[in-house]
Design an enzyme around this catalytic site. Structure first.
Site, short mmCIF file in Angstrom:
data_model
loop_
_atom_site.label_atom_id
_atom_site.label_comp_id
_atom_site.label_asym_id
_atom_site.label_seq_id
_atom_site.Cartn_x
_atom_site.Cartn_y
_atom_site.Cartn_z
N THR A 180 -40.80 -17.41 -36.13
CA THR A 180 -41.54 -18.03 -35.38
C THR A 180 -40.88 -18.57 -34.01
OG1 THR A 180 -41.16 -19.90 -36.73
CG2 THR A 180 -43.18 -18.91 -37.11
N TRP A 220 -46.23 -23.58 -31.79
CA TRP A 220 -45.32 -24.39 -31.79
C TRP A 220 -44.18 -24.01 -30.51
CZ3 TRP A 220 -40.50 -25.95 -30.62
CH2 TRP A 220 -39.76 -26.81 -31.31
N CYS A 230 -46.59 -29.22 -38.24
CA CYS A 230 -45.77 -27.78 -38.38
C CYS A 230 -45.65 -27.64 -39.80
CB CYS A 230 -44.44 -28.11 -37.75
SG CYS A 230 -43.44 -26.85 -37.97
N HIS A 240 -43.50 -27.02 -41.65
CA HIS A 240 -41.89 -27.80 -41.95
C HIS A 240 -41.97 -29.01 -41.89
CE1 HIS A 240 -41.39 -23.34 -41.70
NE2 HIS A 240 -41.22 -23.68 -42.90
N SER A 290 -38.55 -18.73 -41.22
CA SER A 290 -38.45 -19.48 -40.31
C SER A 290 -37.07 -20.14 -39.75
CB SER A 290 -39.13 -21.03 -40.97
OG SER A 290 -39.06 -22.03 -40.18
N PRO A 291 -36.98 -20.63 -38.52
CA PRO A 291 -35.51 -21.12 -38.18
C PRO A 291 -35.43 -22.67 -38.72
CG PRO A 291 -37.11 -21.08 -36.31
CD PRO A 291 -37.65 -20.33 -37.38
#
Length: 546
Positions: free
Chosen positions: A466, A108, A215, A217, A434-435
């Site tokens: 990440t 990413w 991604c 998400h 994850s953010p």
């Protein structure tokens, strides 16, 4: 005549076979190590050696992979965790090395900040496949340089004073994002080769389809069949074996949130494919084609699809059987359900239909072709059970397993760990902190502080944020630019330089950090110890920071 040696061998078949057998035995000895006690290889040592050339190459990746395995073995055995985050560039990797024992390279982040085409974009893995390996090489070269720089600096100090000097391990193993492998099996192998050549200690690869990769998400994720992803994992291991590397392979599954499957060819996927249970409906794609032919588009087509799906009563076959039992006049419904579950578990849909027919005395309407998308994808019942099913299948072919998830849900993480460890108790697990999660709403701060440790108790021995490199860079850049625009150099002094000095951040002396002293010593070595052009000589402004 060329010399007869290992790199230019004799044409004598006896000598050729002798060299081959020696190398085969060496590979078999390598594979007998406890490192590989859980690894299944559907190929032979003979096949691997026959794919090698005659010039042996020792890759730094192998040293780093052994180091990473040792870290994760220790963490897993002690129900502890190595945790890290996505690194953007060399400054960051040198600061991470002081406190963290591994480094992560995110696809990413690379997609948005370091594409080999220089064209940024979201995490769709549509950048050139050299992108992430190049970032690994960028960081690994920095690690090697700062390791050399530190050693030279330490050895320039009297022995009795060295104990008081920092001795940072800059060579923290790098784990990198291989996305879906960027193509077919030979693409996976070439990508693996690049990662090994660039210094990666481990890579992870996910079970999404390459052309529709998202991604973890994002919506719209399409999974490949279980066997297709196993083939990718085998390709990674085969390429690493050819190169003599202990490279770690981490299998990621996106099954928890995925809604589509590329094909129904693998019977291990059948229990999670959704079908229509309404026999009065035409196939969805037939309706969509007819609607398009009349000029409908956009929102009108979406409305037609939504209405069809609402009427279709989509269900897995197992759930359809359970519903049929509940709707029937059976005296022992619970018993019949239990018998069906025990007999149909792990079976293909064809076999499960036969079990249901035998128990219920009739066929159940279930059509998994009717709801297929216009691209031909099957509808999938994702979730933790689906992820566990896949993880169990992947386990013999990988070193660790990661389930991508929508939320930092501890109960779900526990369910996944228990499901995997019920079959593979020694399998290491990985977790994306994850953010993309809203941590403030997900849990209170005291739970945030203990989350990594609690996951570690479940076997999640490698955890990572990440995109922390991206977000921390964005935060300080925004803070500094905003302050600098209003108070000028006061912003730099208060927000950057003074905190650097107070916290003894080595980059405050950026000339020294960059290796100027090290390069001066190289130059003096070549010129006999004297150089009038030394970068760190009299007049260097860094003397102000003594």
């Amino acid at each position: 005549m060329a010399s007869q040696n290992m790199t230019n061998p004799s044409i004598n078949p006896d000598i050729e076979d002798e060299l081959f057998q020696k190398e085969v035995e060496a590979v078999k000895t390598w594979w007998s190590d406890s490192r590989w006690r859980q690894t299944k290889r559907p190929f032979t040592a003979e096949q691997i050696v026959s794919k090698r050339g005659y010039l042996p190459i020792d890759y730094a990746s192998n040293t780093q992979a052994k180091k990473l395995w040792k870290i994760l073995e220790h963490r897993f055995e002690n129900r502890d965790a190595s945790y890290t985050y996505g690194c953007l560039e060399p400054t960051m990797v040198t600061q991470m090395a002081k406190y963290l024992d591994t480094v992560y390279v995110s696809g990413w982040q690379s997609s948005s900040t370091a594409s080999a085409s220089d064209e940024p974009g979201p995490d769709l893995a549509d950048y050139p496949y050299t992108t992430v390996p190049n970032k690994v090489g960028h960081l690994f070269m920095a690690q090697l340089f700062h390791d050399r720089k530190q050693r030279q600096e330490r050895l320039s100090v009297p022995k009795e004073q060295r104990a008081n000097l920092l001795n940072i391990d800059y060579l923290r193993p790098i784990v990198a994002d291989a996305d879906t492998g960027h193509g077919g099996l030979t693409a996976v192998m070439k990508l693996t080769k690049l990662f090994i050549e660039k210094g990666a200690a481990g890579i992870h690869i996910e079970d999404q389809a390459p052309g529709t990769k998202k991604c973890g998400h994002m919506a719209g994720k399409v999974l490949v069949p279980i066997q297709e992803h196993i083939n990718r994992l085998v390709a990674i291991r085969a390429q690493a074996d050819i190169m003599g590397s202990d490279l770690l392979a981490i299998a990621r599954t996106d099954a928890e949130a995925a809604t589509l499957l590329s094909t129904n060819i693998d019977p291990r996927d059948h229990a999670f494919i959704l079908g229509s249970t309404n026999s009065t409906l035409k196939p969805l794609n037939d309706l969509m084609i007819a609607a398009e032919a009349t000029g409908k588009s956009g929102a009108e087509l979406q409305r037609i699809e939504d209405e069809w799906l609402a009427k279709a009563n989509l269900s897995s076959f197992d759930d359809a059987v359970a519903a049929a039992i509940d709707a029937g006049s059976f005296s022992d419904k619970a018993g019949i359900k239990q018998e069906y579950t025990s007999r149909a578990k792990g079976k293909s849909n064809f076999e499960a239909r036969a079990v249901a027919r035998q128990l219920l005395g009739r066929d159940i309407f279930f059509d998994w072709d009717a709801p297929r998308t216009r691209e031909g994808y099957f509808r999938l019942k994702g979730g933790c059970d689906c992820a566990v099913n896949r993880a169990i299948a992947y386990a013999p072919y990988c070193d660790a397993i990661w389930m991508e998830s929508k939320l930092p849900d501890f109960a779900q993480a526990e369910q996944f760990a228990q499901g995997v460890h019920a079959v593979w108790p020694e399998k290491k697990l990985a977790y994306n902190l994850s953010p993309s999660f809203n941590w403030k709403t997900a849990m209170p701060r005291d739970e945030q502080e203990t989350y990594i440790r609690r996951l570690a108790k479940l076997g999640y021995c490698w955890q990572f944020i990440t995109l922390a490199g991206l977000h921390t860079t964005a935060l300080i850049s925004d803070q500094f630019a905003k302050a600098y625009s209003t108070v000028g150099m006061r912003a730099y002094g208060e927000l950057v330089q003074e905190p650097e000095m107070d916290q003894k951040v080595d980059v405050v002396k950026h000339q020294k950090w960059s290796g100027a002293t090290y390069v001066d010593e190289l130059q003096k070595m070549v010129t006999g110890g004297i150089s009038s052009t030394a970068a760190m000589g009299a007049g260097v402004t860094e003397d102000q920071f003594k």
